[in-house]
Design a protein around this motif. Structure first.
Motif, PDB file in Angstrom:
ATOM      1  N   TRP A  83       0.824  -1.197   0.000  1.00 36.73           N
ATOM      2  CA  TRP A  83       0.000   0.000   0.000  1.00 36.73           C
ATOM      3  C   TRP A  83       0.869   1.263   0.000  1.00 36.73           C
ATOM      4  O   TRP A  83       1.961   1.281   0.542  1.00 36.73           O
ATOM      5  CB  TRP A  83      -0.913   0.031   1.231  1.00 36.73           C
ATOM      6  N   ILE A  84       0.290   2.294  -0.607  1.00 37.89           N
ATOM      7  CA  ILE A  84       0.932   3.616  -0.622  1.00 37.89           C
ATOM      8  C   ILE A  84      -0.103   4.629  -0.152  1.00 37.89           C
ATOM      9  O   ILE A  84      -1.227   4.663  -0.673  1.00 37.89           O
ATOM     10  CB  ILE A  84       1.435   3.991  -2.031  1.00 37.89           C
ATOM     11  N   VAL A  85       0.253   5.426   0.843  1.00 36.09           N
ATOM     12  CA  VAL A  85      -0.673   6.401   1.390  1.00 36.09           C
ATOM     13  C   VAL A  85      -0.234   7.809   0.998  1.00 36.09           C
ATOM     14  O   VAL A  85       0.965   8.105   0.888  1.00 36.09           O
ATOM     15  CB  VAL A  85      -0.784   6.269   2.922  1.00 36.09           C
ATOM     16  N   ALA A  86      -1.217   8.679   0.779  1.00 35.91           N
ATOM     17  CA  ALA A  86      -0.941  10.072   0.432  1.00 35.91           C
ATOM     18  C   ALA A  86      -2.070  10.933   0.979  1.00 35.91           C
ATOM     19  O   ALA A  86      -3.159  10.434   1.319  1.00 35.91           O
ATOM     20  CB  ALA A  86      -0.815  10.236  -1.069  1.00 35.91           C
ATOM     21  N   VAL A  87      -1.814  12.217   1.072  1.00 33.58           N
ATOM     22  CA  VAL A  87      -2.833  13.190   1.471  1.00 33.58           C
ATOM     23  C   VAL A  87      -3.171  14.032   0.255  1.00 33.58           C
ATOM     24  O   VAL A  87      -2.300  14.673  -0.339  1.00 33.58           O
ATOM     25  CB  VAL A  87      -2.335  14.072   2.631  1.00 33.58           C
ATOM     26  N   ILE A 100      -7.001  11.603   3.473  1.00 34.27           N
ATOM     27  CA  ILE A 100      -6.098  10.457   3.379  1.00 34.27           C
ATOM     28  C   ILE A 100      -6.598   9.502   2.304  1.00 34.27           C
ATOM     29  O   ILE A 100      -7.751   9.052   2.345  1.00 34.27           O
ATOM     30  CB  ILE A 100      -6.005   9.720   4.728  1.00 34.27           C
ATOM     31  N   VAL A 101      -5.716   9.193   1.377  1.00 36.74           N
ATOM     32  CA  VAL A 101      -6.034   8.268   0.292  1.00 36.74           C
ATOM     33  C   VAL A 101      -4.968   7.172   0.277  1.00 36.74           C
ATOM     34  O   VAL A 101      -3.772   7.459   0.293  1.00 36.74           O
ATOM     35  CB  VAL A 101      -6.078   8.979  -1.076  1.00 36.74           C
ATOM     36  N   VAL A 102      -5.440   5.909   0.255  1.00 33.10           N
ATOM     37  CA  VAL A 102      -4.545   4.763   0.183  1.00 33.10           C
ATOM     38  C   VAL A 102      -4.808   4.025  -1.119  1.00 33.10           C
ATOM     39  O   VAL A 102      -5.964   3.755  -1.464  1.00 33.10           O
ATOM     40  CB  VAL A 102      -4.763   3.803   1.372  1.00 33.10           C
ATOM     41  N   ARG A 103      -3.755   3.726  -1.856  1.00 32.31           N
ATOM     42  CA  ARG A 103      -3.916   2.925  -3.069  1.00 32.31           C
ATOM     43  C   ARG A 103      -2.960   1.746  -3.021  1.00 32.31           C
ATOM     44  O   ARG A 103      -1.908   1.798  -2.385  1.00 32.31           O
ATOM     45  CB  ARG A 103      -3.672   3.766  -4.326  1.00 32.31           C
ATOM     46  N   SER A 104      -3.357   0.690  -3.692  1.00 31.03           N
ATOM     47  CA  SER A 104      -2.520  -0.502  -3.724  1.00 31.03           C
ATOM     48  C   SER A 104      -1.314  -0.262  -4.609  1.00 31.03           C
ATOM     49  O   SER A 104      -1.353   0.566  -5.529  1.00 31.03           O
ATOM     50  CB  SER A 104      -3.321  -1.697  -4.238  1.00 31.03           C
ATOM     51  N   ALA A 105      -0.247  -0.992  -4.326  1.00 31.13           N
ATOM     52  CA  ALA A 105       0.983  -0.811  -5.100  1.00 31.13           C
ATOM     53  C   ALA A 105       0.777  -1.137  -6.567  1.00 31.13           C
ATOM     54  O   ALA A 105       1.448  -0.577  -7.442  1.00 31.13           O
ATOM     55  CB  ALA A 105       2.091  -1.672  -4.507  1.00 31.13           C
ATOM     56  N   ASP A 106      -0.179  -2.055  -6.850  1.00 30.55           N
ATOM     57  CA  ASP A 106      -0.452  -2.393  -8.260  1.00 30.55           C
ATOM     58  C   ASP A 106      -1.427  -1.427  -8.908  1.00 30.55           C
ATOM     59  O   ASP A 106      -1.859  -1.628 -10.052  1.00 30.55           O
ATOM     60  CB  ASP A 106      -0.975  -3.829  -8.365  1.00 30.55           C
ATOM     61  N   LYS A 107      -1.850  -0.384  -8.146  1.00 30.80           N
ATOM     62  CA  LYS A 107      -2.729   0.678  -8.631  1.00 30.80           C
ATOM     63  C   LYS A 107      -4.132   0.195  -8.986  1.00 30.80           C
ATOM     64  O   LYS A 107      -4.895   0.889  -9.663  1.00 30.80           O
ATOM     65  CB  LYS A 107      -2.102   1.381  -9.849  1.00 30.80           C
ATOM     66  N   GLN A 108      -4.510  -0.998  -8.518  1.00 33.90           N
ATOM     67  CA  GLN A 108      -5.829  -1.542  -8.814  1.00 33.90           C
ATOM     68  C   GLN A 108      -6.885  -1.079  -7.818  1.00 33.90           C
ATOM     69  O   GLN A 108      -8.078  -1.063  -8.137  1.00 33.90           O
ATOM     70  CB  GLN A 108      -5.767  -3.079  -8.804  1.00 33.90           C
ATOM     71  N   THR A 109      -6.458  -0.703  -6.621  1.00 34.90           N
ATOM     72  CA  THR A 109      -7.413  -0.347  -5.563  1.00 34.90           C
ATOM     73  C   THR A 109      -7.048   1.004  -4.970  1.00 34.90           C
ATOM     74  O   THR A 109      -5.882   1.303  -4.747  1.00 34.90           O
ATOM     75  CB  THR A 109      -7.402  -1.403  -4.447  1.00 34.90           C
ATOM     76  N   ALA A 138      -7.788  21.946   3.042  1.00 36.37           N
ATOM     77  CA  ALA A 138      -6.487  22.614   3.064  1.00 36.37           C
ATOM     78  C   ALA A 138      -6.266  23.360   4.376  1.00 36.37           C
ATOM     79  O   ALA A 138      -5.130  23.495   4.837  1.00 36.37           O
ATOM     80  CB  ALA A 138      -6.372  23.574   1.884  1.00 36.37           C
ATOM     81  N   GLU A 139      -7.358  23.862   4.988  1.00 36.61           N
ATOM     82  CA  GLU A 139      -7.226  24.616   6.233  1.00 36.61           C
ATOM     83  C   GLU A 139      -6.990  23.694   7.426  1.00 36.61           C
ATOM     84  O   GLU A 139      -6.257  24.032   8.352  1.00 36.61           O
ATOM     85  CB  GLU A 139      -8.489  25.456   6.484  1.00 36.61           C
ATOM     86  N   LYS A 140      -7.626  22.510   7.412  1.00 34.56           N
ATOM     87  CA  LYS A 140      -7.461  21.551   8.507  1.00 34.56           C
ATOM     88  C   LYS A 140      -7.265  20.159   7.905  1.00 34.56           C
ATOM     89  O   LYS A 140      -8.182  19.333   7.890  1.00 34.56           O
ATOM     90  CB  LYS A 140      -8.662  21.580   9.453  1.00 34.56           C
ATOM     91  N   PRO A 141      -6.076  19.878   7.424  1.00 35.70           N
ATOM     92  CA  PRO A 141      -5.836  18.607   6.737  1.00 35.70           C
ATOM     93  C   PRO A 141      -5.507  17.477   7.708  1.00 35.70           C
ATOM     94  O   PRO A 141      -5.199  17.704   8.882  1.00 35.70           O
ATOM     95  CB  PRO A 141      -4.615  18.929   5.877  1.00 35.70           C
ATOM     96  N   TYR A 142      -5.545  16.266   7.190  1.00 36.14           N
ATOM     97  CA  TYR A 142      -4.963  15.125   7.880  1.00 36.14           C
ATOM     98  C   TYR A 142      -3.499  15.007   7.453  1.00 36.14           C
ATOM     99  O   TYR A 142      -3.107  15.480   6.387  1.00 36.14           O
ATOM    100  CB  TYR A 142      -5.704  13.831   7.532  1.00 36.14           C
ATOM    101  N   GLY A 143      -2.704  14.364   8.307  1.00 39.63           N
ATOM    102  CA  GLY A 143      -1.304  14.208   7.938  1.00 39.63           C
ATOM    103  C   GLY A 143      -0.508  13.485   9.008  1.00 39.63           C
ATOM    104  O   GLY A 143      -1.073  12.915   9.939  1.00 39.63           O
ATOM    105  N   GLU A 144       0.828  13.513   8.852  1.00 39.44           N
ATOM    106  CA  GLU A 144       1.760  12.844   9.768  1.00 39.44           C
ATOM    107  C   GLU A 144       1.376  11.374   9.940  1.00 39.44           C
ATOM    108  O   GLU A 144       1.130  10.879  11.038  1.00 39.44           O
ATOM    109  CB  GLU A 144       1.806  13.554  11.125  1.00 39.44           C
ATOM    110  N   LEU A 145       1.334  10.640   8.816  1.00 43.40           N
ATOM    111  CA  LEU A 145       0.812   9.279   8.784  1.00 43.40           C
ATOM    112  C   LEU A 145       1.911   8.253   9.009  1.00 43.40           C
ATOM    113  O   LEU A 145       3.001   8.354   8.454  1.00 43.40           O
ATOM    114  CB  LEU A 145       0.137   9.017   7.436  1.00 43.40           C
ATOM    115  N   ALA A 146       1.589   7.243   9.839  1.00 45.70           N
ATOM    116  CA  ALA A 146       2.547   6.177  10.150  1.00 45.70           C
ATOM    117  C   ALA A 146       1.829   4.830  10.114  1.00 45.70           C
ATOM    118  O   ALA A 146       0.707   4.700  10.610  1.00 45.70           O
ATOM    119  CB  ALA A 146       3.176   6.407  11.525  1.00 45.70           C
ATOM    120  N   TRP A 147       2.494   3.833   9.529  1.00 44.53           N
ATOM    121  CA  TRP A 147       1.921   2.489   9.405  1.00 44.53           C
ATOM    122  C   TRP A 147       2.202   1.652  10.650  1.00 44.53           C
ATOM    123  O   TRP A 147       3.244   1.794  11.304  1.00 44.53           O
ATOM    124  CB  TRP A 147       2.537   1.761   8.210  1.00 44.53           C
TER     125      TRP A 147
END
Length: 766
Positions: free
Chosen positions: A191-195, A200-209, A219-228
């Motif tokens: 999995w790869i996570v991004a903001v 928060i959006v997570v997509r599979s490494a194969d880009k299928q999900t 933008a004013e109150k985002p999510y962030g500082e993500l850890a697995w």
């Protein structure tokens, strides 16, 4: 006529001194040099400074260990301002001089094309061939190969070698302020996570999900500082409410090539400023859901580093220091429920010294090594991560200064401490080893002195350098297991120093304001001091609560000795409110920085004068930089009955103007009326005595306006003072120019004599 006025003034001054002095002091005549004598003092001081710099005395060595071996080299200053480079084989116990710089200087100059001043060059790096017949070293930007047998030297490009870090601990450790251990890619690489757009959006490494875990971010109150989590099934993240850091400004007045001042700014948080906040959330990748933990919002520091329980992805811990520095916690989080539990929860009515909180996580044994002052002295505790049970590992009326390393395989803690040995200076540093259970405490450095040690890469040996402020250093190589000395590498000799006429400093102890606690300081005297005269006292002050500051290791060339040569007794003292003693000793500073240990300092100098008639405490000056600048000005505002003259450089004259992290640590949060009550600026109208202010216009540590506002308040109070602003200079005591002005100021106001007329080079004319 001038001489008549001078004679009249001297007579009145001497009469005043004799009336106020103690019985002992009446036997000494106040030292009041003529202008001609002052000029000679300056010349003698310069000559002594020059002579001291030429003496090849030893303060210590820096061992440079060869990676993967028990050999090291070091440099040592020798006669004629040269440096000898020495190779030591710890296994064999041998020591051999490789070369002196004077032997190679002409060839080094020829090969590098650069002049070697006074025959001296500095070796920056060096390594050896496997047979130890050749040394390759870097100097003046070039690499040179030197044959130790033939003495042949040549340029080389062979510069590949492995360096060893002398400060490397046994186990890797992360410092608390390093921040969150985030990563966009899951541990299983699936999995790869991004903001995106604050969500928060997570997509599979194969880009299928693709999974959108949140929708309420922006933008004013985002999510962030993500850890697995280690099993890649959960994400820990935060809903962030950002606050933009405020700026401070300064002007560069004299930038070459310009005709206008240049405005500069930088982010600078001051006491009371708002911080970015973080609300903690947990996200389950399988269920595509998220929950908010029941943890409090983090409103101090940033997102924390997470510590996952060994072999278990259900629990992690993190550390939280509350704003105001009165509570510290290690908090456990259950990722399945979002529930939290305090494993460590320390509270205090004064402060917890946040920067000295030490934690180390032994994941295999589920133990936390924790250093705290909660029992009144700074000590090591062992905390069970599963139960929260705490065991005191070190104990007693002494201080654990720092943890060097934790050996998780042998269940040992290696640390440095002070104050454990009765009957000696409680600040002297020693090195120790102790078991997790508090047993088998071993003093690695039992010889009396202030120690500094460096271990070999395999920790089989260590180099121990120890000295005292007036006892020359000794450098020994020891076996770590047996503690036996393998070789004495160096032993400092003070004879050449004493031959210059310099007097070694004296350690002096007197009682604090409570009549019980020992206050430790050091005294520097003029080389040509007349025992029949009494001399003004100048205190070098820095009362910052973050440490202790009186020198403990051997060093003769310093500014205090240089100032003393002009006809002063110069002292430095660690009063109550500074660190490295008991918690009660330290707590004096709490919401009370204006105290600065002055009651202890004044008693210490009075005790000094009671013992030595040469000490004239009717003429006391004080100087300091930064927090010391605040202190030195405060001396004239709050204790003018004792202090008569002060030089204050780049002082933080109001704790609301200075940096947030330092001032809230000691003055507390929220910002209360005590900040204003203790400000030099709001108390400027109380000034008595003679004051000089120094500030660099480019100071980005303490904003220059701290000094400017103090000057403004003094002017509005119709107070006279000297002012020196140094164009382009940063956080400093004024540099060489400022130090000259400082000496001249004290000569004028404490010796009541005219300093040299420098613009006509009066010293050269006499």
């Amino acid at each position: 006529m001038a001489n008549q006025y001078r004679s009249l003034f001297s007579a009145i001054f001497i009469l005043t001194i004799c009336t106020a002095a103690s019985a002992q002091q009446k036997t000494a005549t106040p030292y009041l040099p003529t202008h001609a004598e002052v000029l000679q003092n300056y010349k003698a001081a310069d000559a002594l400074d020059s002579a001291l710099k030429k003496v090849p005395y030893l303060t210590g060595i820096r061992p440079n260990w060869e990676q993967g071996s028990n050999e090291f080299w070091y440099g040592k200053k020798t006669a004629n301002n040269q440096t000898a480079y020495i190779l030591v084989d710890a296994d064999k116990g041998t020591r051999a001089t490789l070369f002196e710089t004077g032997q190679l200087s002409s060839n080094v100059s020829r090969l590098t094309g650069k002049p070697v001043k006074d025959g001296v060059f500095r070796v920056e790096e060096m390594f050896f061939s496997p047979d130890k017949k050749q040394a390759t070293f870097k100097t003046l930007g070039a690499w040179l190969k030197y044959d130790l047998a033939t003495k042949k030297i040549e340029l080389t490009k062979d510069s590949i070698h492995r360096r060893y870090d002398n400060d490397k601990p046994l186990q890797e450790r992360h410092f608390r302020w390093e921040g969150a251990n985030t990563d966009s890619i899951s541990p299983d690489k699936k999995w790869i996570v991004a903001v995106k757009g604050g969500n928060i959006v997570v997509r599979s490494a194969d880009k299928q999900t693709e999974i959108k875990l949140t929708t309420d971010g922006n933008a004013e109150k985002p999510y962030g500082e993500l850890a697995w989590s280690p099993d890649s099934r959960h994400l820990v993240g935060y809903r962030i409410d950002p606050r933009e850091a405020k700026k401070v400004y300064y002007l560069l007045s004299s930038v070459p090539g310009t005709t206008r001042a240049v405005l500069k700014s930088h982010d600078y948080e001051q006491p009371g400023d708002e911080f970015t906040t973080y609300e903690q959330y947990l996200f389950n990748i399988d269920t595509k859901t998220g929950i908010k933990t029941d943890a409090e919002k983090i409103d101090f520091f940033g997102a924390p580093r997470l510590h996952w329980r060994n072999g278990n992805s259900r629990y992690f811990t993190y550390e939280k220091a509350d704003r105001g520095h009165q509570r510290f916690r290690v908090i456990e989080v259950d990722v399945n429920t979002g529930k939290t539990r305090n494993i460590i929860d320390e509270k205090t009515k004064t402060f917890i010294y946040e920067q000295r909180i030490f934690t180390f996580y032994d994941a295999k044994s589920h133990k936390i090594v924790w250093v705290t002052e909660k029992d009144g002295w700074r000590h090591v505790y062992m905390v069970d991560e599963l139960t929260g049970a705490q065991k005191l590992v070190t104990k007693g009326n002494w201080v654990v200064r720092d943890v060097d390393s934790v050996d998780v395989s042998k269940k040992q803690i290696w640390f440095r401490g002070s104050g454990r040995n009765a009957g000696e200076d409680p600040y002297l540093m020693y090195f120790y080893r102790i078991n997790y259970d508090g047993g088998n405490l071993v003093d690695l450095t039992p010889e009396r002195g202030n120690h500094n040690i460096v271990f070999s890469p395999d920790r089989k040996y260590f180099v121990d350098t120890y000295s005292q402020v007036n006892v020359a250093p000794k450098v020994v190589l020891k076996n770590t297991a047996t503690l036996k000395t393998v070789a004495e590498l160096e032993h400092g000799d003070v004879n050449q120093l004493l031959a210059t006429g310099v007097k070694l400093p004296e350690v002096f102890v007197a009682k604090a304001r409570d009549g019980k606690t020992d206050i430790w300081g050091v005294i520097y005297r003029p080389a040509n001091m007349d025992p029949q005269k009494s001399y003004p006292v100048i205190e070098n002050i820095y009362a910052g609560p973050q440490d202790s500051f009186v020198p403990k290791s051997f060093s003769v060339v310093n500014e205090m000795q240089s100032i003393a040569q002009l006809g002063f007794i110069v002292v430095q003292i660690d009063g109550m409110g500074t660190a490295n003693r008991s918690k009660a000793f330290h707590d004096i500073c709490w919401q009370n920085l204006a105290d600065a240990g002055f009651p202890d300092r004044i008693l210490w100098m009075k005790a000094l004068a009671a013992k030595y008639p040469q000490v004239d405490i009717s003429r006391v000056g004080v100087y300091g930089t930064s927090a010391g600048g605040q202190n030195s000005s405060g001396a004239l505002l709050f204790h003018p009955e004792f202090y008569k003259a002060a030089v204050s450089a780049c002082g933080c004259h109001d704790n609301r103007i200075d940096k947030q992290w330092w001032n809230e640590q000691w003055m507390g949060y929220p910002v209360g009326p005590h900040y204003e009550q203790q400000s030099n600026i709001t108390n400027a109208g109380k000034l008595q005595g003679d004051l000089m202010l120094i500030v660099g216009e480019a100071d980005n540590n303490v904003p220059p306006e701290s000094t400017y506002r103090f000057a403004d308040a003094l002017i509005k109070s119709n107070k006279m003072f000297d002012f020196l602003m140094v164009p382009g200079m940063g956080h400093s005591d004024g540099g060489p120019y400022g130090r000259k002005k400082k000496k001249d100021f004290f000569v004028k106001h404490l010796l009541h004599a005219e300093p040299p007329a420098r613009n006509v080079n009066e010293m050269a004319a006499n």
